[in-house]
Design an enzyme around this catalytic site. Structure first.
Site, PDB file in Angstrom:
ATOM      1  N   SER A  30       0.845  -1.187   0.000  1.00  0.00           N
ATOM      2  CA  SER A  30       0.000   0.000   0.000  1.00  0.00           C
ATOM      3  C   SER A  30       0.889   1.248   0.000  1.00  0.00           C
ATOM      4  O   SER A  30       2.072   1.170  -0.336  1.00  0.00           O
ATOM      5  CB  SER A  30      -0.932  -0.017   1.223  1.00  0.00           C
ATOM      6  OG  SER A  30      -1.927   0.965   1.089  1.00  0.00           O
ATOM      7  N   ASN A  31       0.322   2.371   0.368  1.00  0.00           N
ATOM      8  CA  ASN A  31       1.079   3.634   0.451  1.00  0.00           C
ATOM      9  C   ASN A  31       0.435   4.486   1.539  1.00  0.00           C
ATOM     10  O   ASN A  31      -0.641   4.155   2.034  1.00  0.00           O
ATOM     11  CB  ASN A  31       1.067   4.339  -0.915  1.00  0.00           C
ATOM     12  CG  ASN A  31      -0.337   4.661  -1.351  1.00  0.00           C
ATOM     13  OD1 ASN A  31      -1.021   5.467  -0.735  1.00  0.00           O
ATOM     14  ND2 ASN A  31      -0.813   4.001  -2.394  1.00  0.00           N
ATOM     15  N   PRO A  32       1.107   5.597   1.936  1.00  0.00           N
ATOM     16  CA  PRO A  32       0.619   6.350   3.108  1.00  0.00           C
ATOM     17  C   PRO A  32      -0.524   7.330   2.844  1.00  0.00           C
ATOM     18  O   PRO A  32      -0.792   8.192   3.686  1.00  0.00           O
ATOM     19  CB  PRO A  32       1.858   7.132   3.576  1.00  0.00           C
ATOM     20  CG  PRO A  32       2.932   6.855   2.612  1.00  0.00           C
ATOM     21  CD  PRO A  32       2.372   6.142   1.441  1.00  0.00           C
ATOM     22  N   ALA A  99      -4.760   7.235  -4.414  1.00  0.00           N
ATOM     23  CA  ALA A  99      -3.404   6.758  -4.684  1.00  0.00           C
ATOM     24  C   ALA A  99      -3.496   5.240  -4.869  1.00  0.00           C
ATOM     25  O   ALA A  99      -3.300   4.471  -3.929  1.00  0.00           O
ATOM     26  CB  ALA A  99      -2.476   7.115  -3.535  1.00  0.00           C
TER      27      ALA A  99
END
Ligand code: C5P
Length: 221
Positions: A30-32, A99
């Protein structure tokens, strides 16, 4: 008459947040992304009178979303793709703020994987939601993409805008202190087919206002 912009009668679709691509039941790529920018855009569109649908990846901030917004929660890029394909044909403005993970593990293990010394992780691409909507959108629908870039903001965003057939692109600076992912602030550029307008460090709330002003019309009654 004072200028009071409105989106009355318009239908707005927003994607936001990250996606999760699971390897096994407890691990994911995933990403932040916090979802703050998309939630700000959805809130501002509602304030201006639009009918708003928000498709969000996993973020606790969905608890802050107004009950007047139709919230659809998804987990994976594939789930977001399916939700967007269902909803975008009826939207006038489509803001793709999420995102989305570009890759997912090629295999999913239904049992928790045991740690190995080396762990080759084959990945496969996820569906490109923005590019698909860019190909399928009809005349009159406006598609707005977001590009999170660490460098060459305008050049990279311009290329992405063309490739994915967006009408407007917001290029965000990420990778430095106080802006981008997880932050309450953003700075970057608003790109249309024939203009580039820089915006200074702004709260995501103020930026949402600035962006939606581009599409709203003066109120007359
Ligand atoms: O990840 P990237 O910088 O290419 O994202 C740019 C834009 O494309 C964003 O608006 C994002 O929401 C969208 N996107 C998408 N589907 C993907 C990857 C990105 O809709 N699989």
């Amino acid at each position: 008459m004072p200028y009071a912009p409105t989106l009355k009668g318009m239908s707005v679709l927003v994607t936001t947040g990250p996606t999760r691509e699971y390897l096994d039941p407890v691990r994911f790529l995933s990403n932040p992304s916090s979802g703050k920018m998309g939630i700000a855009i959805a809130g501002e569109a509602l304030r201006l009178g639009a009918k708003v649908t928000l498709i969000s990846g996993p973020t606790s901030l969905t608890q802050t979303v107004s009950k007047k917004i139709k919230l659809i929660q998804v987990i994976t890029a594939e789930g977001m793709y399916r939700a967007v394909m269902k909803k975008f044909p009826r939207a006038d403005l489509i803001f793709m703020v999420a995102a989305v993970s570009d890759w997912r593990p090629a295999n999913f293990s239904s049992k928790k994987l045991k740690i190995k010394k080396r762990w080759p992780l084959p990945l496969v691409p996820t569906p490109d939601i923005l590019a698909t909507v860019g190909r399928k959108k009809k005349k009159g629908q406006l598609l707005i993409g977001f590009a999170a870039e660490t460098n060459n903001l305008v050049l990279n965003a311009r290329a992405k805008m063309k490739k994915k057939n967006c009408d407007l692109m917001i290029a965000n600076k990420v990778g430095s202190k106080n802006v981008g992912f997880e932050s309450d602030h953003s700075r970057g550029y608003l790109l249309s087919k024939d203009s580039v307008v820089p915006f200074p460090l702004l709260s995501k709330q103020k930026l949402a206002r600035k962006i939606l002003k581009v599409f709203s019309k003066p109120f007359s009654n």
